[in-house]
Design an enzyme around this catalytic site. Structure first.
Site, PDB file in Angstrom:
ATOM      1  N   GLN A 160      -5.668   8.163 -11.434  1.00 39.44           N
ATOM      2  CA  GLN A 160      -6.377   7.035 -10.825  1.00 39.44           C
ATOM      3  C   GLN A 160      -7.889   7.112 -11.007  1.00 39.44           C
ATOM      4  OE1 GLN A 160      -4.918   4.765  -7.472  1.00 39.44           O
ATOM      5  NE2 GLN A 160      -6.629   5.514  -6.256  1.00 39.44           N
ATOM      6  N   TRP A 218      -7.428   5.192   2.350  1.00 40.06           N
ATOM      7  CA  TRP A 218      -8.801   5.679   2.290  1.00 40.06           C
ATOM      8  C   TRP A 218      -9.125   6.367   0.975  1.00 40.06           C
ATOM      9  CZ3 TRP A 218     -13.099   4.216   3.875  1.00 40.06           C
ATOM     10  CH2 TRP A 218     -14.226   5.036   3.904  1.00 40.06           C
ATOM     11  N   GLU A 267     -12.384   6.186  -3.800  1.00 34.22           N
ATOM     12  CA  GLU A 267     -12.472   6.321  -5.256  1.00 34.22           C
ATOM     13  C   GLU A 267     -13.007   5.043  -5.884  1.00 34.22           C
ATOM     14  OE1 GLU A 267      -8.810   9.525  -5.275  1.00 34.22           O
ATOM     15  OE2 GLU A 267      -8.495   7.520  -6.135  1.00 34.22           O
ATOM     16  N   ASP A 321      -5.270  19.167   9.576  1.00 37.06           N
ATOM     17  CA  ASP A 321      -5.252  17.721   9.384  1.00 37.06           C
ATOM     18  C   ASP A 321      -5.368  16.964  10.693  1.00 37.06           C
ATOM     19  OD1 ASP A 321      -3.693  14.993   8.904  1.00 37.06           O
ATOM     20  OD2 ASP A 321      -4.207  15.773   6.928  1.00 37.06           O
ATOM     21  N   ALA A 338      -0.789   1.112   8.635  1.00 32.34           N
ATOM     22  CA  ALA A 338      -1.673   2.182   9.092  1.00 32.34           C
ATOM     23  C   ALA A 338      -3.087   1.648   9.309  1.00 32.34           C
ATOM     24  CB  ALA A 338      -1.636   3.348   8.104  1.00 32.34           C
ATOM     25  N   GLU A 339      -4.110   2.431   8.891  1.00 32.61           N
ATOM     26  CA  GLU A 339      -5.502   2.011   9.123  1.00 32.61           C
ATOM     27  C   GLU A 339      -6.055   1.202   7.966  1.00 32.61           C
ATOM     28  OE1 GLU A 339      -6.549   5.336   6.361  1.00 32.61           O
ATOM     29  OE2 GLU A 339      -4.824   4.577   7.458  1.00 32.61           O
ATOM     30  N   GLN A 340      -5.197   0.771   7.040  1.00 32.37           N
ATOM     31  CA  GLN A 340      -5.652   0.055   5.844  1.00 32.37           C
ATOM     32  C   GLN A 340      -6.392  -1.230   6.193  1.00 32.37           C
ATOM     33  OE1 GLN A 340      -1.897  -0.333   3.835  1.00 32.37           O
ATOM     34  NE2 GLN A 340      -1.585   1.879   3.896  1.00 32.37           N
ATOM     35  N   HIS A 348      -2.930  12.890   2.154  1.00 32.77           N
ATOM     36  CA  HIS A 348      -3.591  13.917   2.950  1.00 32.77           C
ATOM     37  C   HIS A 348      -3.707  15.225   2.164  1.00 32.77           C
ATOM     38  CE1 HIS A 348      -3.259  11.902   7.061  1.00 32.77           C
ATOM     39  NE2 HIS A 348      -2.631  11.072   6.239  1.00 32.77           N
TER      40      HIS A 348
END
Length: 473
Positions: A350, A368, A373, A130, A388-390, A25
């Site tokens: 990365q 995310w 990326e 956030d 999580a939201e993966q 975040h």
């Protein structure tokens, strides 16, 4: 990059940005702050965090117009380790505790700081906080401050994730992995039970699960926000941006991918030479031959699965670069043979890795930032979601965008990689779609000429947001 100060319709003012205390975040917030400071040089910016995070954020090269401010937060007061200033390397049950600790302890110092700012001479233009700090919207409303919520995830994933936690539609007494579950409030979207994060599945008969309570509270609070910013682009998620705007009745602005929009704006951090080591290793590899493996800053595979994946890649003689910021994220040394793969224990560059022509695929947890990326560089993703939201990000890329592949654990991942990186029909199609999406994302953050012609849709959206905030202060 051209400034758009005049188009904001306002003079100098202060913008406060407040990220949640997790690397996934804070990094996009840093990119947003850099981008805003470049486009609006007459404004000043305050990046708000907790005092324990100031040393980390101070390592980033920030322009003079961005100031860091720390709020008091004592992790040990909430049963957390003394160094738990972020969610880095925390087990899942402590991440949930961390979320509630932040929600319980920070509102008072946050309100006090905001009141101090309002009493100063510099006009407070707006507050951007956030998605996990939705309680700030109530305080901003109370004090008469324009408040915007910034989502560091995408609207497709978060619409599904929020709906599942708030409504628990899978609590229907069934337990088949392939059961199709309609997602309330997201027309036409279903999920299979096996696509739910493990802690979601365990909440089937627990409506008072801590995550349920947390997400319901978030939903109540961010409805008091006056605008929503998303780190995504209309090119890949416009229907879901429109759905969010309709459901909230508030303006929505897609301003990403921010890593690309802010590229080159002073993001240098001393990494002890790791970046040079990784890039030198990649330069010795053939084009599109390397598998990049990373599970982010707070996810890890079970050790036996990590060992199985490393062994399978070595059997295929597939070179791999495995990033492991935390010690328990990498395969055990006994699973490695000399010369096939490189394991880096620490932070890696990365975006530079994904932009290197040697990289042919990315094995990722599907956070995310990593997903954006990878899409931005046209590198196909092979997903191994963990939490999580993966799982929702995987669903977006694999089922909607068709630019990646889902996988099971261990050796199965290596089989999927061979298919994605190979010359068969599926591999060619995934790579073609990845390149198309990369071009669309690049166009979204393209800068126009000095007259502003040809500006990308995401930069235009950011300028529209700043005009709205200027009128609303």
């Amino acid at each position: 990059m051209a400034s758009s100060k005049d188009s904001a319709g306002a003079g100098a003012g202060v913008v406060v940005l407040f990220p949640f205390m997790a690397h996934g975040h804070m990094n996009p917030f840093l990119d947003l702050a850099r981008l805003l400071s470049t486009r609006y040089p007459s404004f000043s910016f305050i990046l708000l965090t907790t005092s324990g995070n100031l040393p980390h954020l101070s390592r980033h090269h920030l322009p003079p117009s961005i100031r860091l401010v720390g709020l008091p937060f004592r992790p040990t007061d909430h049963g957390l380790p003394p160094d738990a200033d972020t969610t880095f390397a925390l087990p899942q049950h402590l991440v949930t505790r961390f979320n509630h600790a932040v929600q319980d302890s920070l509102p008072t110092p946050f309100r006090d700081y905001l009141a101090t700012l309002l009493a100063s001479d510099s006009p407070l233009l707006c507050l951007i906080t956030d998605m996990f700090l939705a309680w700030t919207a109530l305080i901003a409303e109370e004090l008469g401050v324009f408040h915007a919520t910034f989502y560091t995830s995408g609207p497709y994933a978060m619409s599904i994730y929020n709906s599942i936690w708030i409504n628990l539609p899978h609590a229907d007494g069934r337990d088949g992995d392939d059961d199709e579950i309609a997602v309330p409030g997201v027309p036409g979207v279903t999920v299979r039970r096996c696509q739910l994060a493990p802690n979601m599945r365990s909440a089937e008969s627990m409506p008072d699960h801590p995550n349920c309570r947390f997400m319901r509270r978030q939903d109540e609070c961010y409805r008091h926000s006056r605008a929503f910013l998303w780190n995504t682009a209309e090119a890949i998620e416009k229907p879901f941006l429109d759905l969010w705007a309709k459901s909230m009745g508030k303006p929505v602005f897609a301003v990403g991918p921010l890593f690309a929009a802010a590229r080159g704006l002073g993001k240098v951090v001393d990494d002890g030479g790791i970046a040079a080591e990784c890039l030198a290793w990649l330069e010795r590899q053939a084009p599109r031959s390397v598998v990049y493996v990373s599970f982010g800053s707070q996810n890890w595979l079970p050790p036996e699965e990590a060992a199985e994946l490393a062994a399978a890649l070595e059997r295929q003689a597939r070179p791999f670069l495995w990033a492991a910021p935390a010690a328990n994220q990498a395969p055990p040394p006994a699973a490695m043979r000399q010369g096939i793969g490189m394991v880096v224990r620490g932070w890696v560059p990365q975006t530079a890795i994904l932009g290197n022509p040697a990289v042919g695929a990315f094995v990722s947890h599907g956070g995310w930032n990593s997903t954006l990326e990878s899409l931005g560089f046209g590198v196909p993703v092979v997903f191994r979601p963990i939490g999580a939201e993966q799982f929702c990000n995987e669903k977006l890329v694999v089922e909607v965008l068709r630019a990646g592949a889902a996988t099971a654990a261990g050796a199965k991942t290596a089989e999927v990689l061979e298919e994605v990186m190979g010359d068969g029909e599926r591999g060619r199609e995934v790579r073609r779609r990845s390149k198309e999406i990369a071009a669309a994302l690049a166009a979204a953050v393209a800068e126009g000429n000095s007259g502003g012609d040809g500006i990308g849709e995401s930069l235009r959206a950011l300028d529209e947001f700043m005009r709205l905030a200027s009128r609303g202060r």
